[in-house]
Scaffold this motif. Sequence first.
Motif, PDB file in Angstrom:
ATOM      1  N   SER A  84      -4.196  -8.905   1.584  1.00 26.40           N
ATOM      2  CA  SER A  84      -4.271  -9.543   0.402  1.00 26.40           C
ATOM      3  C   SER A  84      -4.169  -8.635  -0.707  1.00 26.40           C
ATOM      4  N   TRP A  85      -4.707  -7.060  -0.534  1.00 24.86           N
ATOM      5  CA  TRP A  85      -4.565  -6.351  -1.777  1.00 24.86           C
ATOM      6  C   TRP A  85      -2.970  -6.174  -1.805  1.00 24.86           C
ATOM      7  N   VAL A  86      -2.207  -6.107  -0.884  1.00 22.85           N
ATOM      8  CA  VAL A  86      -0.852  -5.841  -0.827  1.00 22.85           C
ATOM      9  C   VAL A  86      -0.114  -6.935  -1.748  1.00 22.85           C
ATOM     10  N   VAL A  87      -0.589  -8.186  -1.409  1.00 27.85           N
ATOM     11  CA  VAL A  87      -0.220  -9.472  -1.926  1.00 27.85           C
ATOM     12  C   VAL A  87      -0.369  -9.380  -3.431  1.00 27.85           C
ATOM     13  N   PHE A  88      -1.743  -8.719  -3.725  1.00 25.11           N
ATOM     14  CA  PHE A  88      -1.992  -8.652  -5.214  1.00 25.11           C
ATOM     15  C   PHE A  88      -1.172  -7.533  -5.983  1.00 25.11           C
ATOM     16  N   CYS A  89      -0.555  -6.666  -5.194  1.00 18.66           N
ATOM     17  CA  CYS A  89       0.153  -5.473  -5.862  1.00 18.66           C
ATOM     18  C   CYS A  89       1.480  -5.932  -5.937  1.00 18.66           C
ATOM     19  N   LEU A  90       2.060  -6.548  -4.972  1.00 21.64           N
ATOM     20  CA  LEU A  90       3.310  -6.463  -5.063  1.00 21.64           C
ATOM     21  C   LEU A  90       3.950  -7.840  -4.897  1.00 21.64           C
ATOM     22  N   PRO A  91       5.242  -8.359  -5.462  1.00 20.18           N
ATOM     23  CA  PRO A  91       5.804  -9.384  -5.522  1.00 20.18           C
ATOM     24  C   PRO A  91       6.496  -9.689  -4.343  1.00 20.18           C
ATOM     25  N   GLU A  92       6.623 -11.011  -3.932  1.00 18.22           N
ATOM     26  CA  GLU A  92       7.541 -11.314  -2.664  1.00 18.22           C
ATOM     27  C   GLU A  92       7.070 -10.898  -1.437  1.00 18.22           C
ATOM     28  N   VAL A  93       5.729 -10.920  -1.331  1.00 20.50           N
ATOM     29  CA  VAL A  93       5.032 -10.641  -0.131  1.00 20.50           C
ATOM     30  C   VAL A  93       4.539 -12.158   0.276  1.00 20.50           C
ATOM     31  N   PRO A  94       4.593 -12.422   1.534  1.00 18.63           N
ATOM     32  CA  PRO A  94       4.092 -13.821   2.058  1.00 18.63           C
ATOM     33  C   PRO A  94       2.485 -13.817   1.666  1.00 18.63           C
TER      34      PRO A  94
ATOM     35  N   ILE B 161       2.929   5.563  -6.552  1.00 21.92           N
ATOM     36  CA  ILE B 161       1.865   5.768  -5.783  1.00 21.92           C
ATOM     37  C   ILE B 161       0.574   5.673  -6.712  1.00 21.92           C
ATOM     38  N   SER B 162       0.660   6.462  -7.749  1.00 25.01           N
ATOM     39  CA  SER B 162      -0.412   6.481  -8.621  1.00 25.01           C
ATOM     40  C   SER B 162      -0.905   4.990  -9.046  1.00 25.01           C
ATOM     41  N   ILE B 163      -0.050   4.094  -9.415  1.00 27.58           N
ATOM     42  CA  ILE B 163      -0.550   2.706  -9.664  1.00 27.58           C
ATOM     43  C   ILE B 163      -1.163   2.333  -8.337  1.00 27.58           C
ATOM     44  N   LEU B 164      -0.563   2.369  -7.330  1.00 28.18           N
ATOM     45  CA  LEU B 164      -1.282   1.601  -5.874  1.00 28.18           C
ATOM     46  C   LEU B 164      -2.747   2.486  -5.896  1.00 28.18           C
ATOM     47  N   LYS B 165      -2.748   3.628  -6.042  1.00 29.74           N
ATOM     48  CA  LYS B 165      -4.062   4.299  -5.965  1.00 29.74           C
ATOM     49  C   LYS B 165      -4.961   3.568  -6.827  1.00 29.74           C
ATOM     50  N   ASP B 166      -4.692   3.507  -8.149  1.00 29.14           N
ATOM     51  CA  ASP B 166      -5.533   2.990  -9.201  1.00 29.14           C
ATOM     52  C   ASP B 166      -6.042   1.536  -8.696  1.00 29.14           C
ATOM     53  N   VAL B 167      -5.125   0.796  -8.308  1.00 29.41           N
ATOM     54  CA  VAL B 167      -5.108  -0.559  -8.333  1.00 29.41           C
ATOM     55  C   VAL B 167      -6.351  -1.010  -6.830  1.00 29.41           C
ATOM     56  N   LEU B 168      -5.695  -0.278  -5.846  1.00 33.12           N
ATOM     57  CA  LEU B 168      -6.378  -0.445  -4.638  1.00 33.12           C
ATOM     58  C   LEU B 168      -7.880  -0.069  -4.659  1.00 33.12           C
ATOM     59  N   SER B 169      -8.067   1.168  -5.260  1.00 35.87           N
ATOM     60  CA  SER B 169      -9.336   1.767  -5.371  1.00 35.87           C
ATOM     61  C   SER B 169     -10.497   0.742  -6.284  1.00 35.87           C
ATOM     62  N   LYS B 170      -9.671   0.155  -7.256  1.00 35.48           N
ATOM     63  CA  LYS B 170     -10.458  -0.778  -8.173  1.00 35.48           C
ATOM     64  C   LYS B 170     -10.881  -2.098  -7.317  1.00 35.48           C
ATOM     65  N   GLU B 171      -9.896  -2.462  -6.462  1.00 39.07           N
ATOM     66  CA  GLU B 171     -10.065  -3.871  -5.640  1.00 39.07           C
ATOM     67  C   GLU B 171     -11.098  -3.595  -4.934  1.00 39.07           C
ATOM     68  N   ALA B 172     -10.923  -2.630  -3.970  1.00 39.77           N
ATOM     69  CA  ALA B 172     -12.035  -2.193  -2.948  1.00 39.77           C
ATOM     70  C   ALA B 172     -13.293  -1.863  -3.571  1.00 39.77           C
ATOM     71  N   THR B 173     -13.611  -1.531  -4.747  1.00 35.81           N
ATOM     72  CA  THR B 173     -14.559  -1.275  -5.407  1.00 35.81           C
ATOM     73  C   THR B 173     -15.324  -2.526  -5.813  1.00 35.81           C
ATOM     74  N   LYS B 174     -14.566  -3.483  -6.219  1.00 34.68           N
ATOM     75  CA  LYS B 174     -14.983  -4.856  -6.553  1.00 34.68           C
ATOM     76  C   LYS B 174     -15.473  -5.539  -5.310  1.00 34.68           C
ATOM     77  N   ARG B 175     -15.067  -5.033  -4.272  1.00 37.11           N
ATOM     78  CA  ARG B 175     -15.446  -5.957  -3.003  1.00 37.11           C
ATOM     79  C   ARG B 175     -16.448  -5.049  -2.019  1.00 37.11           C
ATOM     80  N   LYS B 176     -16.769  -3.970  -2.879  1.00 35.55           N
ATOM     81  CA  LYS B 176     -17.611  -2.973  -2.217  1.00 35.55           C
ATOM     82  C   LYS B 176     -17.431  -2.703  -0.835  1.00 35.55           C
ATOM     83  N   ILE B 177     -16.232  -2.221  -0.643  1.00 34.41           N
ATOM     84  CA  ILE B 177     -15.607  -1.547   0.417  1.00 34.41           C
ATOM     85  C   ILE B 177     -15.207  -0.054   0.144  1.00 34.41           C
TER      86      ILE B 177
END
Lengths: 715, 715
Positions: free
Chosen positions: B522-532, B573-589
Amino acid sequence: MLVPIFTLKLNHKINPRMVAIGKYDGIHPCLTAATQAGKVFIHNPHTRAQRPTAHRLSQSTQDSDISLLNINQSVSCLTAGTLGPKSTGDTLLVGSQTNLLAYDVHDNTDVFYKEVTDGANAIVLGKLGDIQSPLAIIGGNCALQGFDYEGNDLFWTVTGDNVRSLVLCDFTADGKNELLVGSEDFDIRVFKEDELVTEMAENETVTSLCHMHGSRFGYALANGTVGVYDRTARYWRIKSKNHAMSIHAFDLNADGVVELITGWSNGKIDARSDRTGEVIFKDNFSSSVAGVVEGDYRMDGQIQLICTSVEGEVRGYLPASKEMKGNLMDSSIEQDLIRELSQRKQNLMLELRNYEENAKALPGLSEGESKMGVIPANTQLQTALSVRRASESQKAHIELNISTPNETIIRAVLIFAEGIFEGESHVVHPSAQNLSGCVRVPIIPPKDIPVDLHIKAFVGGKTSTQFHVFEITRQLPRFSMYDLNVDPSAPEPTGKVTFCINDRPQRVVMWLNQNFLLPEGIDSPDVTFSALRGGGLLRISLQTSGEITLRTDDIDLAGDLVQSLASFLAIEDLQAESDFPVYFKELRATLTEVDEFHSVHQKLTAAMADHSNYIRNMLVQAEDARLMGDWRNMKKRYIELYDLNRDLVNEYKIRSNNHNALLARLKSVNQAIQRAGRLRVGKPKSQVITACRDAIKNNNINALFKIMRAGTTSS
Amino acid sequence: MELNLNHVDYIQVGVTSQKTMKLLPSAGRKSTQKVAVADHDGVVSCFGMKKGEAVPVFKSLPGQKISRPELGGALGTPQEKIFVSSGSEVRGYTKKGKQFLTFEANLTESINAMHVSGADLFVCASYIYNHYCDCKDQDYYLSGDKINDVLCLPVETVGRIVPILACQDRVLRVLQGSELQYDVEVPGPPTVLELHDRDGGKGGEEVLYGTADGKLGLVRIAKSGPVTSWELDNEKKKGGVLCIDTFDIVGDGVKDILVGRDDGTVEVYGLDGSNEPTLRFENVLSESVTSIQGGCVGKEMYDEVLTTTYTGWVSGLTTEPQQMVAGPGEEIKMSQETQGKVAALRAELEQLQLKVLQGREKYQQSSQSSTAVSAVPVFSINDKFTLCQDDASYSLTLEVQTAIDNLLLQSDVPIDLLDVDKNSAVVSFSECDSESNGNFLLATYRCQANTTRLELKVRSIEGQYGTLQAYVTPRLQPKTCQVRQYQIKPLSLHQRTHTIEQERPMNTLRLTGQFSFAEIHSWVVFCLPEVPEKTPAGENITFCFQNTFLGTQLEATYCKGEANFKSDNISTISILKDVLSKEATKRKINLNISYEVNEDSVSHTLRMIHPKLEYQLILAKKVQLIDALKELQVHEGNADFLIPEYRSILDESAQLLEEYKKQPAHLERLYGMITDLFIDKFKFKGQNVKTKVSQLLAILNNYELDSLMEFFSEA
């Protein structure tokens, strides 16, 4: 389908709106247009004989049909037509920011060359009012000037802002031409000689005007609007995202009535019916249209519509033949009609389905069950307008309050209005957490104009994806940015204008109630407002004798009030006395500055002449040195020459700054005269303007202020 | 060969989906064919044309929306039975309209693609494929991405059942029973499949496909593997392909390819000697073309291309000349026919008008009641939000059944709205209050009359993500508006590809932690277009992407508890890192993030940008010179004195300008990406270099690859 009967590629760029056709030898029409590098080209395909190259005219080396005319200044407008009574052919008139040239192409001579300090943004040639000889009328910075064939200026007046378009037409249907002026303050003004007959407010700079027939004329605005007026009533208008570059009246479908031909910035040409604005023909150029004119370019007795593009492409269209039955487009009317009817049927069926489905919806259907955006049927939107003073966080504004009576929310509000927003609309879209049933929209109208606010509010539930659209129209009165609550410590305004009316005080009260935003009407004509836009007070008082005094330091506001009140009370002529000490002081300073800039200008011109002499000498010396092989000296001379050149460039910059400053001052002087005029109505108004002009001509500054105060020359 | 086709409208049905109109085989050789159309109201209408009048054969009762009709029948007999899929049900009708089959496929989702061949039925819901024989379950397949269309090679010629699925992830999946036989990679997301020559060509193995980004191709599905015959690029940026048919409309004995696109384009491609397609005919309708068929409908002996559009117009492009030149008699007869039609339509309209008035009144009355609700049914919008590869911008198309009144665009991320030539609506940007309500874009489009389709272009910036919302208000009473949301993803300019070049210098980002496969997906879907959206089957998955603007690549491989991202662009890579860490923090993972920066990758990326940047710079420089050079040319009379370089600029000026106009702000975007690269490179080193950005811009202004690389390595 109507197709062009000829197409030319001229290989010269054409400046937009600077295209004309002139019969310079009295017989052969020549397409004339301004091009790059301060040149005007004349396309003459009819007489290929070599003309001597002399004076301004030179033959183009690329194309034998084209001769180039050197103006050496960037051209700002041009036209061609009959000016002198004796000349055989048409005279070409070319205006620039500083000069007006009348030129006889056939004889290759200047008819006159005039300096015009206010510049020439637009030009029109023809007869105006009772003036006997045809005039070349130019519109510049707030000023209008008309010259006859000898270069005498027989006509002069001022207008509200920089003139952008001019046309002559018999507006009042008295058999004599009036002058229509479109300017940058969004107004179309009608002058009967120098008397302002009427003005029509538009919502953008008026870029083009053209006479259709009778008292009907077309106009185009800088925001992509074109339309047709009959006298003061607008027949139709349309708005496009492209800009109208040139408009022209031409009977393309040969039905005896001219159509409005518009050339657009995207290269489209369309012809619209003068009654409905319906498109009857369109064609496309590959680049922006530069100008649309008409003439018998094939010399076969038929007039063609001639369209030019900025890249130099020219197309000529003949009016449609009878067989085409006015159907110029490539489509069948029957098909279109059936399609339109079917479309309407489809629309009605959909609407009907909406009602049927709606009737099925059960009362009490809650929001959660559907995303349809179900709202109680009795939801009604309330709107209120109120004046808000400036606070710490917000500037002074008019608040439009929109609210729903129940738990529904307003998702977004769209307001379409002309002239008060940057674009044509203003949107309020609260974020998801700020959603509520009430939206406050701050509105700050930049000018005192009455505005219709077309409000569209999207009403539904918090999670809906579909909303009901409520459409409401509210009117904002002309003087809405004025608050009845007055700060008692505010200084009393020093400026005032006093005039007498013969009407009941109730009528004035009525005017106040209609034109100001008052929370609960008033019943006395003596009121004081504080102006929210400019600050300061506005005090209106009416004596029993019928004498009204408006006190404000804002001369523009005073003028607007006088004009609005006069038109409300249907006063034709109104004399007024005025005094605006602050403004007059500024004006006096400006006039002194004008003198200063003038003298600096003269000094600089003299200095430049000196320099150029010096350069000539230096160049001769340097070349001598070179021929003699005296390298040291040559180098020295050339270094000096280089320095001198740099000085000249710097001087030029100073000169141009000085010139711009001068222009700005002259503009404000012209505006001052216009403002003084606006404090009066009708005859007294034009008298004030003429008297002011005379005072300035005679450099009698005291007389000027006297006139502005008293409104007349005598006394 | 010149092909001349004339447009004729037949009837209008409800809103139609893709591929919902079929031509029934003709009874005799000369007679006209019947048309079967299925629409969103669930109605199957079958009609034939008689003397220009649509004569209904049968019409089924309204029901659930029909996604696809197919023709079938026993193999070897005329395929004249009509099968329709609606919801999860398949129904069969005889050509007379008698329903003979109802089959419930027992799918949880509704069927969106179907194919019928003899007793075999193939149906697809979003991800599921099912094969039934005589309504008995045979095979089943779960696809990795959405299935857009399904096809089976003709069993008679191939001798076995070969189903082919067109899947959103740019592959055609060829099945064997319930297993995947092989993948066919295609250049875009395939939207439609059709057998070449309607029977699969000689071997029965040739399949035509069309993609969402407007490409066409022919591929042979051989037993051993796919063989690509040809691919046709979408250079002119036409719309996506919605439907294809093969029919010999030119009449030269070779079947032509008929194509309908979602921007209203209808095309006819002929196949030349080497079997390469060439465009023979093109026509543009005002709305998207949902189905296309070649046959004979309007008049016997005249072949035509029959199309249906989104709003349900069935119309033909016929070879029949529209107005016979026979004489005046014929024409009068023709108009009499239409007169009758028009009169009937008018009468119908009047009746409808009455009904609508009643409905309106009732609706008004209900607003008096305090319990009634207003619930207007949801109108259908056909929308598409796709990334265009060529200019790395998103195009948004919106299509509604009735004319659109206005559109409000709102975005909570900074995006640029670009002008589209086809779009005639007047756009107006409103002031945004980004602080209090988080709006970065508020724009209204006021549409011209009869606009049912709107096309917009939006440019996003990678790393800035959020939602774009479109509020569409059609001209339909009671007025409602519907909101559509579009995600602007953090890596919005990326596009799926099939493979990446492994030898490029790669930066890697590694995440480990307590997350499930579904979560990381779901995080990858959130970050990138054209992912089922659906979590893929299996333990782990790899997706490959390409940055459409720069050409840099990204590979994402992840499974439960671990994810690896590899890219040659450090900004990605930098964008992915920022977004993914933000998403993970949101879900407390708790996430363990480690990264490996490859120093070479930066210079590699710079080298990739270099040719683009250099080209743009040279182009900009040349374009800047054009005007000055032209002026010199006019001044001197010719261009012979110029150096060859300048002369060539003059010669190519038209192309240069066009090129320049095509890529607005390209240079600024490149600068922005280089700046991001610079900042990101040092961010990974723990340095903040924002202060040096001005130096970087100075270097870019005097661009040289070496100095830029030096600056990157030095700073």
